[in-house]
Design an enzyme around this catalytic site. Sequence first.
Site, mmCIF file in Angstrom:
data_model
loop_
_atom_site.group_PDB
_atom_site.id
_atom_site.type_symbol
_atom_site.label_atom_id
_atom_site.label_comp_id
_atom_site.label_asym_id
_atom_site.label_seq_id
_atom_site.Cartn_x
_atom_site.Cartn_y
_atom_site.Cartn_z
ATOM 1 N N TYR A 1 -42.250 -18.865 95.819
ATOM 2 C CA TYR A 1 -43.710 -19.347 96.116
ATOM 3 C C TYR A 1 -44.449 -18.152 96.204
ATOM 4 O O TYR A 1 -45.812 -18.079 95.755
ATOM 5 C CB TYR A 1 -43.511 -20.041 97.318
ATOM 6 N N SER B 1 -52.999 -18.687 98.537
ATOM 7 C CA SER B 1 -52.093 -18.872 99.871
ATOM 8 C C SER B 1 -52.072 -17.413 100.304
ATOM 9 O O SER B 1 -51.913 -16.282 99.735
ATOM 10 C CB SER B 1 -50.847 -19.184 99.575
HETATM 11 N N1 LIG Z 1 -50.866 -27.169 103.158
HETATM 12 C C1 LIG Z 1 -50.836 -25.915 103.448
HETATM 13 O O1 LIG Z 1 -50.470 -25.516 104.702
HETATM 14 C C2 LIG Z 1 -50.939 -24.981 102.525
HETATM 15 C C3 LIG Z 1 -51.214 -23.544 102.605
HETATM 16 C C4 LIG Z 1 -51.373 -22.889 101.631
HETATM 17 C C5 LIG Z 1 -51.681 -23.278 100.412
HETATM 18 N N2 LIG Z 1 -51.548 -24.748 100.054
HETATM 19 C C6 LIG Z 1 -51.701 -25.021 98.704
HETATM 20 O O2 LIG Z 1 -52.605 -26.137 98.612
HETATM 21 C C7 LIG Z 1 -52.492 -26.695 97.390
HETATM 22 C C8 LIG Z 1 -52.354 -28.172 97.850
HETATM 23 O O3 LIG Z 1 -51.371 -28.283 98.397
HETATM 24 P P1 LIG Z 1 -51.366 -29.601 99.699
HETATM 25 O O4 LIG Z 1 -50.761 -28.926 100.903
HETATM 26 O O5 LIG Z 1 -52.457 -30.374 99.813
HETATM 27 O O6 LIG Z 1 -50.091 -30.383 99.289
HETATM 28 P P2 LIG Z 1 -49.692 -31.932 98.735
HETATM 29 O O7 LIG Z 1 -48.261 -32.020 98.389
HETATM 30 O O8 LIG Z 1 -50.260 -32.909 99.719
HETATM 31 O O9 LIG Z 1 -50.682 -31.997 97.510
HETATM 32 C C9 LIG Z 1 -49.936 -31.425 96.264
HETATM 33 C C10 LIG Z 1 -50.561 -32.102 95.126
HETATM 34 O O10 LIG Z 1 -50.080 -31.531 93.790
HETATM 35 C C11 LIG Z 1 -49.385 -32.572 92.893
HETATM 36 N N3 LIG Z 1 -48.639 -31.827 92.123
HETATM 37 C C12 LIG Z 1 -47.340 -31.401 92.228
HETATM 38 N N4 LIG Z 1 -47.128 -30.762 90.838
HETATM 39 C C13 LIG Z 1 -47.986 -30.907 90.208
HETATM 40 C C14 LIG Z 1 -48.191 -30.516 88.453
HETATM 41 N N5 LIG Z 1 -47.193 -30.157 87.869
HETATM 42 N N6 LIG Z 1 -49.348 -31.353 88.019
HETATM 43 C C15 LIG Z 1 -50.262 -31.712 88.572
HETATM 44 N N7 LIG Z 1 -50.130 -32.129 89.904
HETATM 45 C C16 LIG Z 1 -49.170 -31.918 90.721
HETATM 46 C C17 LIG Z 1 -48.732 -33.523 93.936
HETATM 47 O O11 LIG Z 1 -48.178 -34.607 93.193
HETATM 48 C C18 LIG Z 1 -49.440 -33.491 95.113
HETATM 49 O O12 LIG Z 1 -50.449 -34.628 95.118
HETATM 50 C C19 LIG Z 1 -51.103 -26.172 97.031
HETATM 51 O O13 LIG Z 1 -51.478 -25.282 95.866
HETATM 52 C C20 LIG Z 1 -50.405 -25.503 98.076
HETATM 53 O O14 LIG Z 1 -49.651 -24.413 97.495
HETATM 54 C C21 LIG Z 1 -50.984 -25.459 100.998
#
Ligand SMILES: NC(=O)c1ccc[n+]([C@@H]2O[C@H](COP(=O)([O-])OP(=O)(O)OC[C@H]3O[C@@H](n4cnc5c(N)ncnc54)[C@H](O)[C@@H]3O)[C@@H](O)[C@H]2O)c1
Length: 281
Positions: A160, A147
């Site tokens: 985070y 991130s």
């Molecule tokens: N959405 C954004 O703007 C953004 C920005 C920067 C980084 N990210 C990163 O992208 C990645 C994906 O996030 P997203 O935005 O798609 O969110 P999301 O919530 O749609 O997806 C995250 C998934 O991880 C699963 N998860 C949570 N804890 C878990 C565990 N202990 N073991 C296995 N699975 C688990 C959740 O059930 C979910 O399906 C994350 O690492 C997040 O930090 C997202």
Amino acid sequence: MPHPVIAEGNVAVVTGGASGIGLAAATAFARAGMKVCIADVDETRLAEAATRLSSIAGAAQVMTSVTDVSRVDSVTELERAVGAHFGGTDLLMNNAGIQPGSTLFEEPDSWQRIIGVNMWGIINVARIFAPNMIARGRPGLIVNTGSKQGITTPPGDPAYNVSKAGVKAFTEALQHELRNTKGCHVTAHLLIPGFVFTGLTAKGRTEKPDSAWTPEQTVDFMIARLEAGDFYILCPDNDVPRALDEKRMLWAAGDIVENRPPLSRWHPDYAEAFANFVNED
Ligand SMILES: NC(=O)c1ccc[n+]([C@@H]2O[C@H](COP(=O)([O-])OP(=O)(O)OC[C@H]3O[C@@H](n4cnc5c(N)ncnc54)[C@H](O)[C@@H]3O)[C@@H](O)[C@H]2O)c1
């Protein structure tokens, strides 16, 4: 030129694959003809995602695993199951993450959980999958989702930021190690999404804000940058172009070099200097 690892018959494992960026990635990999294993803690969403992926690739190409990436035993079982079912892993998208919010001096359990999933999860999965991926002697990819908050560490969600700073440091070390391992054809990459509209960022919203990218846009960008060979896959969004991210990252590094206070970008005494820095060519 399509990336040689993202190819028909190869195996992709996506953690956090039941929704958001992970599901969009799994969908793109299935469309490319890959066999796909999605691993997630959310059993209900996993089943829904598997139905969607099966409609693209056929059920035989899709595997699901209820996995908690923060637990070594759970990840060890995932790696074993993928090996037994698909014969091994060519592409690991190490992506599961949570962002419930944090404050510095409250909720110690929440700090443990955030670092457990976001940082230990990435470390567990990479350390358990990589040795067998290297041993296959085939080209392979490990993409760890970090991130911008792990680089510029803005105020507001310290747990985070700490977890994602760890993901950056770990992934850099991982790629250095892979590059220096004889006979290794696996490379590691750090995905740095911008603002992406997913369950993690929705916070009650049902409509994508204009400033956000969709998960599909993010994955298209990621695949293009993997094809280009980038280690740091720095995604823009509809609000923040790459040039602004570069300025913000340079300013953050400059806090040390210029001996400014930490997080000076948000310090009133430095507001004008930061604004000038962003605006200068
Ligand atoms: N959405 C954004 O703007 C953004 C920005 C920067 C980084 N990210 C990163 O992208 C990645 C994906 O996030 P997203 O935005 O798609 O969110 P999301 O919530 O749609 O997806 C995250 C998934 O991880 C699963 N998860 C949570 N804890 C878990 C565990 N202990 N073991 C296995 N699975 C688990 C959740 O059930 C979910 O399906 C994350 O690492 C997040 O930090 C997202």
